[in-house]
Design a protein around this motif. Structure first.
Motif, PDB file in Angstrom:
ATOM      1  N   ASN A   2       0.842  -1.195   0.000  1.00 28.89           N
ATOM      2  CA  ASN A   2       0.000   0.000   0.000  1.00 28.89           C
ATOM      3  C   ASN A   2       0.873   1.239   0.000  1.00 28.89           C
ATOM      4  O   ASN A   2       1.662   1.444   0.912  1.00 28.89           O
ATOM      5  CB  ASN A   2      -0.882   0.022   1.251  1.00 28.89           C
ATOM      6  CG  ASN A   2      -2.310  -0.299   0.950  1.00 28.89           C
ATOM      7  OD1 ASN A   2      -2.670  -0.520  -0.201  1.00 28.89           O
ATOM      8  ND2 ASN A   2      -3.125  -0.342   1.984  1.00 28.89           N
ATOM      9  N   LYS A   3       0.707   2.077  -1.014  1.00 29.92           N
ATOM     10  CA  LYS A   3       1.449   3.332  -1.064  1.00 29.92           C
ATOM     11  C   LYS A   3       0.529   4.453  -0.618  1.00 29.92           C
ATOM     12  O   LYS A   3      -0.496   4.714  -1.241  1.00 29.92           O
ATOM     13  CB  LYS A   3       1.975   3.597  -2.475  1.00 29.92           C
ATOM     14  CG  LYS A   3       3.374   3.096  -2.696  1.00 29.92           C
ATOM     15  CD  LYS A   3       4.284   3.630  -1.622  1.00 29.92           C
ATOM     16  CE  LYS A   3       5.733   3.602  -1.954  1.00 29.92           C
ATOM     17  NZ  LYS A   3       6.587   3.971  -0.874  1.00 29.92           N
ATOM     18  N   SER A  26      -4.782  10.870  -6.297  1.00 31.01           N
ATOM     19  CA  SER A  26      -5.573   9.670  -5.978  1.00 31.01           C
ATOM     20  C   SER A  26      -5.486   8.611  -7.074  1.00 31.01           C
ATOM     21  O   SER A  26      -5.738   7.436  -6.820  1.00 31.01           O
ATOM     22  CB  SER A  26      -7.040  10.039  -5.722  1.00 31.01           C
ATOM     23  OG  SER A  26      -7.701  10.355  -6.932  1.00 31.01           O
ATOM     24  N   PHE A  29      -1.617   6.971  -6.105  1.00 26.57           N
ATOM     25  CA  PHE A  29      -1.373   6.304  -4.828  1.00 26.57           C
ATOM     26  C   PHE A  29      -2.595   5.509  -4.388  1.00 26.57           C
ATOM     27  O   PHE A  29      -3.725   5.836  -4.752  1.00 26.57           O
ATOM     28  CB  PHE A  29      -0.988   7.335  -3.756  1.00 26.57           C
ATOM     29  CG  PHE A  29       0.347   7.966  -4.012  1.00 26.57           C
ATOM     30  CD1 PHE A  29       1.510   7.383  -3.528  1.00 26.57           C
ATOM     31  CD2 PHE A  29       0.453   9.135  -4.764  1.00 26.57           C
ATOM     32  CE1 PHE A  29       2.745   7.947  -3.778  1.00 26.57           C
ATOM     33  CE2 PHE A  29       1.682   9.711  -5.018  1.00 26.57           C
ATOM     34  CZ  PHE A  29       2.834   9.113  -4.526  1.00 26.57           C
ATOM     35  N   ASP A  30      -2.344   4.471  -3.579  1.00 27.31           N
ATOM     36  CA  ASP A  30      -3.435   3.643  -3.067  1.00 27.31           C
ATOM     37  C   ASP A  30      -4.333   4.426  -2.112  1.00 27.31           C
ATOM     38  O   ASP A  30      -5.544   4.232  -2.087  1.00 27.31           O
ATOM     39  CB  ASP A  30      -2.874   2.414  -2.334  1.00 27.31           C
ATOM     40  CG  ASP A  30      -2.062   1.525  -3.246  1.00 27.31           C
ATOM     41  OD1 ASP A  30      -2.505   1.291  -4.393  1.00 27.31           O
ATOM     42  OD2 ASP A  30      -0.976   1.077  -2.834  1.00 27.31           O
ATOM     43  N   LYS A  31      -3.704   5.304  -1.340  1.00 31.57           N
ATOM     44  CA  LYS A  31      -4.461   6.134  -0.394  1.00 31.57           C
ATOM     45  C   LYS A  31      -3.800   7.498  -0.327  1.00 31.57           C
ATOM     46  O   LYS A  31      -2.573   7.596  -0.310  1.00 31.57           O
ATOM     47  CB  LYS A  31      -4.471   5.475   0.984  1.00 31.57           C
ATOM     48  CG  LYS A  31      -5.207   6.281   2.055  1.00 31.57           C
ATOM     49  CD  LYS A  31      -5.581   5.419   3.237  1.00 31.57           C
ATOM     50  CE  LYS A  31      -4.772   5.690   4.451  1.00 31.57           C
ATOM     51  NZ  LYS A  31      -5.207   4.946   5.640  1.00 31.57           N
ATOM     52  N   ASN A  65     -10.414   6.570  -2.208  1.00 34.05           N
ATOM     53  CA  ASN A  65      -9.121   6.396  -1.530  1.00 34.05           C
ATOM     54  C   ASN A  65      -8.599   7.681  -0.889  1.00 34.05           C
ATOM     55  O   ASN A  65      -7.408   7.827  -0.650  1.00 34.05           O
ATOM     56  CB  ASN A  65      -8.080   5.806  -2.493  1.00 34.05           C
ATOM     57  CG  ASN A  65      -7.819   6.687  -3.706  1.00 34.05           C
ATOM     58  OD1 ASN A  65      -8.655   7.470  -4.121  1.00 34.05           O
ATOM     59  ND2 ASN A  65      -6.634   6.547  -4.281  1.00 34.05           N
TER      60      ASN A  65
END
Length: 163
Positions: A2-3, A26, A29-31, A65
């Motif tokens: 998770n990035k 968004s 990146f994952d979050k 996210n």
């Protein structure tokens, strides 16, 4: 893996330039944690930190996210606490770069494991700042197209309250 990226700022109020950076980040990146700086020493905010968080949540609720919260203290400590190693900073013009570069070097000095990614805003938003938005709205000017439509009334109402 998770990035997680942290996009910090005062966001007083959030502009379409900020939202542009949030949307584009968004997609990478994952979050993305939009981190609203809570500075008790700064009295010139139009909105409280809690109000700014709520405004950002209102305009990002359709982006799954995105997380929005406020923070105090050193950014590098907050970033580590959030299990991230990435700070996102938006740049509008060359004039932003000197300040942002200085902050990046200080953050790197405090924690060399944290990287800062700079994102140029779209040209359409390169002149926008929260300060300009507040000034235009204060004098009754139109801010449509400059901030998300969903918060235009919030801005005008808050300015009326504060006068």
């Amino acid at each position: 893996m998770n990035k997680i990226a942290v996009y910090p700022g005062s966001f007083d109020p959030i502009t379409n330039g900020h939202l542009d950076i949030i949307l584009r980040t968004s997609n990478i990146f994952d979050k993305v944690i939009v981190a609203v700086l809570e500075n008790p020493d700064k009295k010139s905010h139009l909105f409280t930190a809690e109000e700014r968080v709520n405004l950002i949540k209102k305009v990002t609720s359709n982006i799954p996210n995105i997380e929005v919260e406020s923070f105090e203290g050193l950014l590098v400590n907050y970033v580590k606490k959030k299990n991230s190693s990435v700070i996102i900073r938006g740049l509008r013009a060359i004039s932003d770069f000197e300040y942002e570069f200085q902050m990046t070097l200080m953050n790197r000095n405090l924690n060399p494991d944290i990287e800062t990614f700079f994102m140029m805003t779209k040209t359409d938003y390169s002149y926008l700042s929260s300060s300009v938005i507040k000034q235009v709205a204060h004098f009754g000017g139109g801010i449509k197209g400059l901030v998300p439509d969903a918060i235009i009334d919030d801005i005008y109402n808050k300015i009326k309250e504060s006068n």
